[in-house]
Design a protein around this motif. Sequence first.
Motif, PDB file in Angstrom:
ATOM      1  N   LYS A  31       0.727  -1.309  -0.146  1.00  0.00           N
ATOM      2  CA  LYS A  31       0.035  -0.019  -0.065  1.00  0.00           C
ATOM      3  C   LYS A  31       0.773   1.291   0.071  1.00  0.00           C
ATOM      4  O   LYS A  31       0.605   2.262  -0.708  1.00  0.00           O
ATOM      5  CB  LYS A  31      -0.828   0.050   1.153  1.00  0.00           C
ATOM      6  CG  LYS A  31      -1.962  -1.146   1.086  1.00  0.00           C
ATOM      7  CD  LYS A  31      -2.648  -1.431   2.549  1.00  0.00           C
ATOM      8  CE  LYS A  31      -3.586  -0.276   2.849  1.00  0.00           C
ATOM      9  NZ  LYS A  31      -4.796   0.029   1.986  1.00  0.00           N
ATOM     10  N   SER A  32       1.903   1.331   0.667  1.00  0.00           N
ATOM     11  CA  SER A  32       2.790   2.352   0.814  1.00  0.00           C
ATOM     12  C   SER A  32       3.503   2.608  -0.482  1.00  0.00           C
ATOM     13  O   SER A  32       3.641   3.753  -1.021  1.00  0.00           O
ATOM     14  CB  SER A  32       3.938   2.125   1.928  1.00  0.00           C
ATOM     15  OG  SER A  32       4.898   3.102   1.911  1.00  0.00           O
ATOM     16  N   LEU A  33       4.012   1.471  -1.123  1.00  0.00           N
ATOM     17  CA  LEU A  33       4.675   1.592  -2.432  1.00  0.00           C
ATOM     18  C   LEU A  33       3.729   2.253  -3.442  1.00  0.00           C
ATOM     19  O   LEU A  33       4.028   2.954  -4.347  1.00  0.00           O
ATOM     20  CB  LEU A  33       5.184   0.114  -2.872  1.00  0.00           C
ATOM     21  CG  LEU A  33       5.878   0.230  -4.456  1.00  0.00           C
ATOM     22  CD1 LEU A  33       6.977   1.185  -4.478  1.00  0.00           C
ATOM     23  CD2 LEU A  33       6.298  -1.363  -4.530  1.00  0.00           C
ATOM     24  N   ILE A  34       2.231   1.649  -3.461  1.00  0.00           N
ATOM     25  CA  ILE A  34       1.301   2.271  -4.336  1.00  0.00           C
ATOM     26  C   ILE A  34       1.011   3.777  -4.058  1.00  0.00           C
ATOM     27  O   ILE A  34       1.131   4.339  -5.131  1.00  0.00           O
ATOM     28  CB  ILE A  34      -0.256   1.550  -4.262  1.00  0.00           C
ATOM     29  CG1 ILE A  34       0.378  -0.020  -4.882  1.00  0.00           C
ATOM     30  CG2 ILE A  34      -1.353   2.153  -5.008  1.00  0.00           C
ATOM     31  CD1 ILE A  34      -0.971  -0.663  -4.498  1.00  0.00           C
ATOM     32  N   LYS A  35       1.037   4.031  -2.859  1.00  0.00           N
ATOM     33  CA  LYS A  35       0.759   5.406  -2.621  1.00  0.00           C
ATOM     34  C   LYS A  35       2.061   6.383  -3.332  1.00  0.00           C
ATOM     35  O   LYS A  35       1.828   7.506  -3.718  1.00  0.00           O
ATOM     36  CB  LYS A  35       0.680   5.545  -1.086  1.00  0.00           C
ATOM     37  CG  LYS A  35       0.282   6.969  -0.659  1.00  0.00           C
ATOM     38  CD  LYS A  35       0.262   7.265   1.029  1.00  0.00           C
ATOM     39  CE  LYS A  35      -0.069   8.522   1.295  1.00  0.00           C
ATOM     40  NZ  LYS A  35      -0.026   8.645   2.826  1.00  0.00           N
ATOM     41  N   ARG A  36       3.052   6.152  -2.905  1.00  0.00           N
ATOM     42  CA  ARG A  36       4.107   6.790  -3.201  1.00  0.00           C
ATOM     43  C   ARG A  36       4.548   7.163  -4.815  1.00  0.00           C
ATOM     44  O   ARG A  36       4.785   7.849  -5.172  1.00  0.00           O
ATOM     45  CB  ARG A  36       5.612   6.336  -2.554  1.00  0.00           C
ATOM     46  CG  ARG A  36       5.624   6.337  -1.008  1.00  0.00           C
ATOM     47  CD  ARG A  36       6.807   5.716  -0.414  1.00  0.00           C
ATOM     48  NE  ARG A  36       7.025   6.359   1.160  1.00  0.00           N
ATOM     49  CZ  ARG A  36       7.861   7.015   1.405  1.00  0.00           C
ATOM     50  NH1 ARG A  36       8.817   7.583   0.482  1.00  0.00           N
ATOM     51  NH2 ARG A  36       8.032   7.604   2.552  1.00  0.00           N
ATOM     52  N   LEU A  37       4.139   5.789  -5.273  1.00  0.00           N
ATOM     53  CA  LEU A  37       4.270   6.001  -6.981  1.00  0.00           C
ATOM     54  C   LEU A  37       3.375   6.705  -7.330  1.00  0.00           C
ATOM     55  O   LEU A  37       3.260   7.734  -8.383  1.00  0.00           O
ATOM     56  CB  LEU A  37       4.459   4.487  -7.459  1.00  0.00           C
ATOM     57  CG  LEU A  37       5.681   3.666  -7.188  1.00  0.00           C
ATOM     58  CD1 LEU A  37       5.417   2.374  -7.731  1.00  0.00           C
ATOM     59  CD2 LEU A  37       6.722   4.276  -7.885  1.00  0.00           C
ATOM     60  N   ARG A  38       1.958   6.576  -6.826  1.00  0.00           N
ATOM     61  CA  ARG A  38       0.979   7.473  -7.425  1.00  0.00           C
ATOM     62  C   ARG A  38       1.238   8.781  -7.083  1.00  0.00           C
ATOM     63  O   ARG A  38       0.774   9.650  -8.020  1.00  0.00           O
ATOM     64  CB  ARG A  38      -0.372   6.962  -6.828  1.00  0.00           C
ATOM     65  CG  ARG A  38      -1.098   5.766  -7.547  1.00  0.00           C
ATOM     66  CD  ARG A  38      -2.464   5.523  -7.358  1.00  0.00           C
ATOM     67  NE  ARG A  38      -3.210   6.733  -7.449  1.00  0.00           N
ATOM     68  CZ  ARG A  38      -3.365   7.451  -8.661  1.00  0.00           C
ATOM     69  NH1 ARG A  38      -2.950   6.836  -9.676  1.00  0.00           N
ATOM     70  NH2 ARG A  38      -4.205   8.431  -8.452  1.00  0.00           N
ATOM     71  N   GLU A  39       1.663   9.394  -6.022  1.00  0.00           N
ATOM     72  CA  GLU A  39       2.191  10.670  -5.620  1.00  0.00           C
ATOM     73  C   GLU A  39       3.108  11.237  -6.633  1.00  0.00           C
ATOM     74  O   GLU A  39       3.050  12.537  -6.953  1.00  0.00           O
ATOM     75  CB  GLU A  39       2.647  11.069  -4.173  1.00  0.00           C
ATOM     76  CG  GLU A  39       1.646  10.375  -3.139  1.00  0.00           C
ATOM     77  CD  GLU A  39       2.261  10.446  -1.820  1.00  0.00           C
ATOM     78  OE1 GLU A  39       1.431  10.526  -0.740  1.00  0.00           O
ATOM     79  OE2 GLU A  39       3.735  10.628  -1.494  1.00  0.00           O
ATOM     80  N   LYS A  40       3.909  10.206  -7.422  1.00  0.00           N
ATOM     81  CA  LYS A  40       4.814  10.827  -8.285  1.00  0.00           C
ATOM     82  C   LYS A  40       4.236  10.752  -9.714  1.00  0.00           C
ATOM     83  O   LYS A  40       5.058  11.306 -10.662  1.00  0.00           O
ATOM     84  CB  LYS A  40       6.061   9.705  -8.335  1.00  0.00           C
ATOM     85  CG  LYS A  40       6.826   9.796  -7.398  1.00  0.00           C
ATOM     86  CD  LYS A  40       8.104   8.588  -7.391  1.00  0.00           C
ATOM     87  CE  LYS A  40       9.119   8.598  -6.359  1.00  0.00           C
ATOM     88  NZ  LYS A  40      10.092   9.945  -6.321  1.00  0.00           N
ATOM     89  N   GLY A  41       3.113  10.617  -9.742  1.00  0.00           N
ATOM     90  CA  GLY A  41       2.209  10.345 -11.036  1.00  0.00           C
ATOM     91  C   GLY A  41       2.568   9.375 -11.801  1.00  0.00           C
ATOM     92  O   GLY A  41       2.266   9.327 -13.144  1.00  0.00           O
ATOM     93  N   THR A  42       3.098   8.183 -11.253  1.00  0.00           N
ATOM     94  CA  THR A  42       3.150   6.959 -12.097  1.00  0.00           C
ATOM     95  C   THR A  42       1.999   6.030 -12.274  1.00  0.00           C
ATOM     96  O   THR A  42       1.261   5.873 -11.220  1.00  0.00           O
ATOM     97  CB  THR A  42       4.343   6.160 -11.303  1.00  0.00           C
ATOM     98  OG1 THR A  42       5.369   7.025 -10.995  1.00  0.00           O
ATOM     99  CG2 THR A  42       4.694   4.849 -11.821  1.00  0.00           C
ATOM    100  N   ARG A  43       1.842   5.764 -13.411  1.00  0.00           N
ATOM    101  CA  ARG A  43       0.630   4.860 -13.731  1.00  0.00           C
ATOM    102  C   ARG A  43       1.035   3.462 -13.309  1.00  0.00           C
ATOM    103  O   ARG A  43       2.084   3.096 -13.648  1.00  0.00           O
ATOM    104  CB  ARG A  43       0.274   4.867 -15.037  1.00  0.00           C
ATOM    105  CG  ARG A  43      -0.235   6.207 -15.623  1.00  0.00           C
ATOM    106  CD  ARG A  43      -0.503   6.182 -17.228  1.00  0.00           C
ATOM    107  NE  ARG A  43      -1.049   7.492 -17.659  1.00  0.00           N
ATOM    108  CZ  ARG A  43      -1.671   7.369 -18.962  1.00  0.00           C
ATOM    109  NH1 ARG A  43      -1.549   6.434 -19.815  1.00  0.00           N
ATOM    110  NH2 ARG A  43      -2.104   8.577 -19.202  1.00  0.00           N
TER     111      ARG A  43
END
Length: 266
Positions: free
Chosen positions: A122-134
């Motif tokens: 969940k943390s990895l998903i959140k951090r990548l989404r914050e970067k704008g990564t699909r």
Amino acid sequence: MSEVIKISPSLVKSLIVPRLSGSKKGDNGTVLVVGGNKIYHGAPILASLAAMRSGTDLVYTAVPRSNTLPTRALSPNAIVLPMSDDKLTLGSANRLTSMLPKKPNSAAIGMGMTIAKPEALKSLIKRLREKGTRLLLDASALIPAVLDDIADTGTIITPHPGEYKRIFGEEAGKDEGEQVVNVQKMTSRYKIVMVLKGPVNIICDSNRIALIKRSTPAMTVGGTGDVLSGLSAGFLSKMDPFDACLLGVYFNGAAASLAHGRLGLH
């Protein structure tokens, strides 16, 4: 009711994003692949090779430190990011996002991976989404705990029927008709994009659906799903998630058919 998309070579050709003569490194996509454990070191390798072949410029491959040597040996183009633990932990997930050389346009997560606790994923998903990564989630990343994190994001998930049951808590369906109905229901409920893998691959978002028959029974060998994830993540780095899945499934099947014709069941 979702619009039914009919697959044809002309449609596939029209979806390919051209590589501009004046583009620079990174303009044609940067992909992150996260996966692997002590047993399944090959899964992220296959996904990374497929992402490279999709036409993307850069591929970062994050694997446990114990897997870095075989992963680096796959290609001089591989940019390998060693993770400190054999399992995805909260600490290794957070360190990974801090060590990325640049923002990935897309990420494929889960192939051959062991997850210590859902909070790490969940943390990895959140951090990548914050970067704008699909995002594309496959295999071990398909767990119920992530549904709230990926809802309304257009994230791609690529389950087979067993993984479908694990993430949603119910069967995908006994036949193709039931599966189509259930895939449409879940993609509409969570506003995600799904590829339900099987003899007929069902590709769906909340508005469109496409069916692509498996090109050869040779595709039942291990690794074809990892290749699909890598191809789709590569296309996802520069196009709409549904179109990325359509191209990923199409080219994965075409390549499998050619390989089967040349090599047989090797």
